[in-house]
Write a protein that holds these residues in place. Structure first.
Motif, PDB file in Angstrom:
ATOM      1  N   ALA A 111       0.834  -1.209   0.000  1.00  0.00           N
ATOM      2  CA  ALA A 111       0.000   0.000   0.000  1.00  0.00           C
ATOM      3  C   ALA A 111       0.864   1.253   0.000  1.00  0.00           C
ATOM      4  N   TYR A 137       3.938   1.512  -1.188  1.00  0.00           N
ATOM      5  CA  TYR A 137       4.532   1.605  -2.526  1.00  0.00           C
ATOM      6  C   TYR A 137       3.536   2.231  -3.502  1.00  0.00           C
ATOM      7  N   GLU A 138       2.302   1.730  -3.482  1.00  0.00           N
ATOM      8  CA  GLU A 138       1.272   2.249  -4.390  1.00  0.00           C
ATOM      9  C   GLU A 138       0.986   3.725  -4.115  1.00  0.00           C
ATOM     10  N   ASP A 139       0.893   4.092  -2.844  1.00  0.00           N
ATOM     11  CA  ASP A 139       0.617   5.488  -2.483  1.00  0.00           C
ATOM     12  C   ASP A 139       1.741   6.421  -2.922  1.00  0.00           C
ATOM     13  N   THR A 152       4.199   5.884  -5.227  1.00  0.00           N
ATOM     14  CA  THR A 152       4.578   5.885  -6.644  1.00  0.00           C
ATOM     15  C   THR A 152       3.411   6.156  -7.574  1.00  0.00           C
ATOM     16  N   GLY A 153       2.202   5.902  -7.095  1.00  0.00           N
ATOM     17  CA  GLY A 153       1.041   6.027  -7.967  1.00  0.00           C
ATOM     18  C   GLY A 153       0.907   4.852  -8.924  1.00  0.00           C
ATOM     19  N   ILE A 154       1.729   3.851  -8.727  1.00  0.00           N
ATOM     20  CA  ILE A 154       1.712   2.654  -9.576  1.00  0.00           C
ATOM     21  C   ILE A 154       0.986   1.546  -8.831  1.00  0.00           C
ATOM     22  N   ARG A 155       0.051   0.912  -9.509  1.00  0.00           N
ATOM     23  CA  ARG A 155      -0.705  -0.175  -8.897  1.00  0.00           C
ATOM     24  C   ARG A 155       0.116  -1.457  -8.937  1.00  0.00           C
ATOM     25  N   PHE A 156       0.207  -2.139  -7.810  1.00  0.00           N
ATOM     26  CA  PHE A 156       0.937  -3.404  -7.715  1.00  0.00           C
ATOM     27  C   PHE A 156       0.043  -4.528  -8.233  1.00  0.00           C
ATOM     28  N   GLU A 157       0.503  -5.204  -9.255  1.00  0.00           N
ATOM     29  CA  GLU A 157      -0.257  -6.313  -9.842  1.00  0.00           C
ATOM     30  C   GLU A 157       0.621  -7.545  -9.914  1.00  0.00           C
ATOM     31  N   GLU A 195       0.877 -10.264  -7.989  1.00  0.00           N
ATOM     32  CA  GLU A 195       1.521 -10.641  -6.731  1.00  0.00           C
ATOM     33  C   GLU A 195       1.985 -12.099  -6.748  1.00  0.00           C
TER      34      GLU A 195
END
Length: 68
Positions: free
Chosen positions: A3, A5-7, A9-14, A16
């Motif tokens: 979360a 990382y996503e916040d 960078t603005g990049i969604r983690f996919e 997994e």
């Protein structure tokens, strides 16, 4: 951590499952090199069971048997 990382960078983690399986496989590769080095120097190695275990974990993650 994901979360954050996503916040930040603005990049969604996919994907997994792929990354976790890849991490387990990569660890097995490192341990395999430790095992190889010990065998080549004539020392005994107890790394083989660890390598087999991590490969089993990587496969079970990749196939979906291992819950994330």
């Amino acid at each position: 951590m994901v979360a954050r990382y996503e916040d930040e960078t603005g990049i969604r983690f996919e994907n997994e499952r792929f990354y976790r399986a890849y991490a387990a496989f990569s660890l097995a590769v490192v341990w395999e090199d430790f095992h190889r080095e010990r065998i080549e120097t004539g020392a005994e190695s107890d790394w083989e069971p660890h390598i087999d275990y991590m490969l089993m974990i990587a496969e079970s993650i990749a196939t979906g048997e291992f819950p994330l």
